[in-house]
Design a protein around this motif. Structure first.
Motif, PDB file in Angstrom:
ATOM      1  N   VAL A 186     -31.875 -75.419  78.219  1.00 45.13           N
ATOM      2  CA  VAL A 186     -33.160 -75.363  78.926  1.00 45.13           C
ATOM      3  C   VAL A 186     -33.551 -76.740  79.431  1.00 45.13           C
ATOM      4  O   VAL A 186     -34.047 -76.885  80.554  1.00 45.13           O
ATOM      5  N   ALA A 187     -33.321 -77.784  78.616  1.00 40.94           N
ATOM      6  CA  ALA A 187     -33.692 -79.135  79.042  1.00 40.94           C
ATOM      7  C   ALA A 187     -32.871 -79.585  80.240  1.00 40.94           C
ATOM      8  O   ALA A 187     -33.376 -80.306  81.114  1.00 40.94           O
ATOM      9  N   SER A 188     -31.616 -79.177  80.320  1.00 41.92           N
ATOM     10  CA  SER A 188     -30.788 -79.566  81.457  1.00 41.92           C
ATOM     11  C   SER A 188     -31.166 -78.825  82.731  1.00 41.92           C
ATOM     12  O   SER A 188     -30.899 -79.313  83.829  1.00 41.92           O
ATOM     13  N   ALA A 189     -31.785 -77.662  82.599  1.00 50.52           N
ATOM     14  CA  ALA A 189     -32.145 -76.876  83.781  1.00 50.52           C
ATOM     15  C   ALA A 189     -33.504 -77.253  84.346  1.00 50.52           C
ATOM     16  O   ALA A 189     -33.804 -76.904  85.490  1.00 50.52           O
ATOM     17  N   VAL A 190     -34.334 -77.937  83.581  1.00 53.77           N
ATOM     18  CA  VAL A 190     -35.682 -78.305  84.021  1.00 53.77           C
ATOM     19  C   VAL A 190     -35.751 -79.819  84.120  1.00 53.77           C
ATOM     20  O   VAL A 190     -35.451 -80.532  83.153  1.00 53.77           O
ATOM     21  N   ALA A 191     -36.124 -80.320  85.280  1.00 50.33           N
ATOM     22  CA  ALA A 191     -36.216 -81.765  85.485  1.00 50.33           C
ATOM     23  C   ALA A 191     -37.375 -82.338  84.671  1.00 50.33           C
ATOM     24  O   ALA A 191     -38.481 -81.783  84.644  1.00 50.33           O
ATOM     25  N   LEU A 193     -37.567 -82.576  81.445  1.00 48.66           N
ATOM     26  CA  LEU A 193     -37.758 -81.926  80.153  1.00 48.66           C
ATOM     27  C   LEU A 193     -36.709 -82.448  79.175  1.00 48.66           C
ATOM     28  O   LEU A 193     -35.516 -82.441  79.458  1.00 48.66           O
ATOM     29  N   SER A 194     -37.151 -82.894  78.028  1.00 46.18           N
ATOM     30  CA  SER A 194     -36.251 -83.413  76.998  1.00 46.18           C
ATOM     31  C   SER A 194     -35.975 -82.324  75.964  1.00 46.18           C
ATOM     32  O   SER A 194     -36.802 -81.418  75.762  1.00 46.18           O
ATOM     33  N   PRO A 195     -34.820 -82.367  75.302  1.00 42.99           N
ATOM     34  CA  PRO A 195     -34.517 -81.332  74.290  1.00 42.99           C
ATOM     35  C   PRO A 195     -35.518 -81.296  73.149  1.00 42.99           C
ATOM     36  O   PRO A 195     -35.707 -80.236  72.541  1.00 42.99           O
ATOM     37  N   GLU A 196     -36.155 -82.421  72.836  1.00 44.70           N
ATOM     38  CA  GLU A 196     -37.125 -82.423  71.744  1.00 44.70           C
ATOM     39  C   GLU A 196     -38.365 -81.616  72.068  1.00 44.70           C
ATOM     40  O   GLU A 196     -39.115 -81.213  71.169  1.00 44.70           O
ATOM     41  N   GLU A 197     -38.627 -81.361  73.353  1.00 45.83           N
ATOM     42  CA  GLU A 197     -39.814 -80.609  73.761  1.00 45.83           C
ATOM     43  C   GLU A 197     -39.550 -79.117  73.899  1.00 45.83           C
ATOM     44  O   GLU A 197     -40.408 -78.383  74.371  1.00 45.83           O
ATOM     45  N   VAL A 198     -38.361 -78.674  73.502  1.00 47.74           N
ATOM     46  CA  VAL A 198     -38.014 -77.251  73.584  1.00 47.74           C
ATOM     47  C   VAL A 198     -38.018 -76.673  72.176  1.00 47.74           C
ATOM     48  O   VAL A 198     -37.342 -77.189  71.280  1.00 47.74           O
TER      49      VAL A 198
END
Length: 540
Positions: A186-191, A193-198
């Protein structure tokens, strides 16, 4: 057919009722089991569909005339049609997926579509595409993705993007590695967005799934110890064999966070950065008067002459600015660093078998071998003696492990692709038919037959249903009948069943049965005896 009718006419009403009931029962059993055996085996078509999508699939199957069964939330169809039905339903767009992707943007036109509507449709399409990607994994049953986009609030600053993913596994719970994979997806698909926020939430338990790494990006303590243990066991198995070494690793990590800032000044390392020089000079001259006397008051007197004085002053100043050498150091220590490692290794000894007595003996491993293994373990875990790490290796005898229960054996027909239920149904059908035919109908329809001599001109014709055979003349009438010349009847009987004399009318004793036969057919018996007597006179 005539023989069957003659047998039927010779039965009393009670036996006829029994024959009719047994025949109807046999045909009902054969018909029921034939229907059950001819019924196709059902296979799973779809399961876990939403009610709307499942209803559309059932409606399409009914339109195609395909037999189907609904068991709970699953749809079953004939096994031989399952693959073809899946392709046919897929061509019709079934089952309809509740999550839609970028096809939402195809319905938007340039007229009447505002920027807010387009943004909402775009983020909805992105959520659907991400959910489709997650569900494509065979371990995942369903998924929902929600993205909080900060671009909808342009006048608010310092708002980071965030997302949440609700995932339901096919079986079991979501692992930490899977949760990390979903976060990075998800983080790679949204500009921005960091993995810690998912946040990843397990759909079954409803709890947030922790990742394999903590917030600072360091691996968790349990995973780190497990990796070290697995590495050491693989290393020792190459030498002592698989299952002959037990390794336990304890990792003590730093749990507090520390931030250190240092400033260091070097007085010997000064550098002049500026220099300022100031020079000042002052000169003064003064004419002094004489002493006050009588002569100074006279005109042109000698007392008017005075003395002159001159003074000069010079001053120089210099200012130099120096910069002292300074070292500034800022250090942040995050949790997760290894504070201490403790490794315990238990190794089985060497087992040897005496070829003469076949007795097994055990000997511990030598100290040199244990020291060599200790050096290998130290290199594998990154041993640091200054840190307080400790390695303990011992060679001890392992207790034999006995397997509980029975040994699992492969079935004889495991490699054959046979439908076990169909085979069982056919076997039951054959057994029921055989039992009804042999043990019910055949004993009831069995009738003893008597062979009569061939008719001649003086002998009246007998019914064609009774076989007639030539009989050799007996030596004397002693009450016994030689059965070598008798021809067996076409329908046999089972003598094991005692039908009784009073209920059905057929005695089980052969003598009684012969007496009953002679009483019922007196004329045929008389003709037989007459033929025997005539044959005896001719031979005499």
């Amino acid at each position: 057919m005539q023989q069957i009718l003659s047998i039927w006419s010779g039965l009393d009403p009670k036996r006829r009722i029994i024959v009719i009931g047994a025949t109807v029962l046999m045909f009902a059993a054969v018909l029921g089991l034939s229907t059950l055996a001819a019924k196709p085996s059902m296979a799973l078509l779809y399961a876990g569909l939403e009610p709307g999508a499942a209803g559309e699939v059932v409606q399409s199957l009914e339109a195609q005339g395909v037999s189907h069964e609904i068991r709970g939330g699953a749809i079953f169809v004939p096994a031989d049609l399952r693959d073809a039905l899946r392709m046919t339903l897929a061509s019709e767009g079934l089952p309809a997926n509740s999550t839609t992707g970028y096809e939402l943007l195809d319905s938007l036109s340039g007229f009447g579509t505002t920027s807010q509507m387009f943004d909402a449709a775009y983020w909805r399409a992105k959520e659907g595409e991400l959910a489709r990607t997650i569900v494509s994994s065979p371990q995942i049953r369903s998924a929902r993705v929600h993205i909080a986009n900060p671009s909808s609030q342009p006048f608010r600053r310092q708002i980071a993007a965030s997302a949440s993913v609700t995932v339901t596994a096919t079986s079991g719970a979501i692992s930490a590695d899977q949760a990390d994979a979903f976060r990075f997806l998800v983080a790679s698909a949204v500009a921005g967005l960091s993995p810690e926020e998912v946040s990843v939430i397990d759909g079954r338990s409803g709890v947030v799934v922790p990742g394999a790494t903590d917030g600072a990006g360091a691996p968790a303590q349990g995973d780190r110890a497990e990796d070290l243990r697995r590495n050491v066991e693989r290393l020792l198995a190459a030498r002592v064999g698989a299952g002959k070494a037990v390794v336990e690793v304890s990792v003590e990590t730093v749990t507090e966070q520390e931030s250190v800032i240092e400033r260091h000044f070097d007085p010997e390392g000064r550098v002049a950065i500026s220099s300022e020089t100031e020079e000042r000079s002052n000169t003064s001259q003064d004419s002094g008067s004489g002493a006050v006397t009588v002569a100074s008051n006279l005109p042109d007197g000698a007392g008017n002459a005075g003395r002159d004085s001159t003074a000069s002053n010079s001053e120089t100043r210099e200012r130099v600015n120096y910069e002292v050498s300074e070292t500034r150091r800022e250090l942040h220590r995050a949790p997760g660093a290894i504070r201490r490692l403790t490794v315990a290794v238990l190794i089985d000894g060497i087992r040897t078998t005496d070829p003469v007595t076949s007795e097994e003996s055990w000997t511990p491993r030598s100290d040199d071998e244990l020291d060599a293994l200790r050096d290998l373990v130290a290199s594998a875990i990154g041993f640091d003696e200054a840190r307080g790490d400790r390695i303990t290796i011992r060679s001890m005898e392992f207790e034999p492990v006995f397997a509980d229960g029975t040994e699992r054996r492969t079935p004889l027909f495991s490699g054959l692709t046979l439908d076990l239920m169909s085979i069982i149904q056919l076997a039951v059908l054959a057994m029921v038919t055989l039992v009804l035919g042999l043990f019910v109908l055949r004993p009831i329809l069995a009738r003893p037959a008597v062979a009569l001599p061939a008719p001649d001109a003086a002998t009246p014709s007998l019914p064609p249903t009774i076989p007639i055979a030539e009989m050799p003349p007996p030596a004397a009438l002693d009450g016994e009948i030689d059965t070598d010349g008798f021809e067996l009847p076409t329908l046999g009987f089972v003598s094991d069943f005692d039908l009784g004399d009073d209920d059905i009318g057929v005695p089980t004793d052969p003598v009684k049965r012969l007496r009953r036969l002679i009483e019922d057919r007196q004329e045929e018996s008389v003709e037989i005896l007459r033929s025997w007597m005539e044959d005896s006179e001719e031979h005499a």
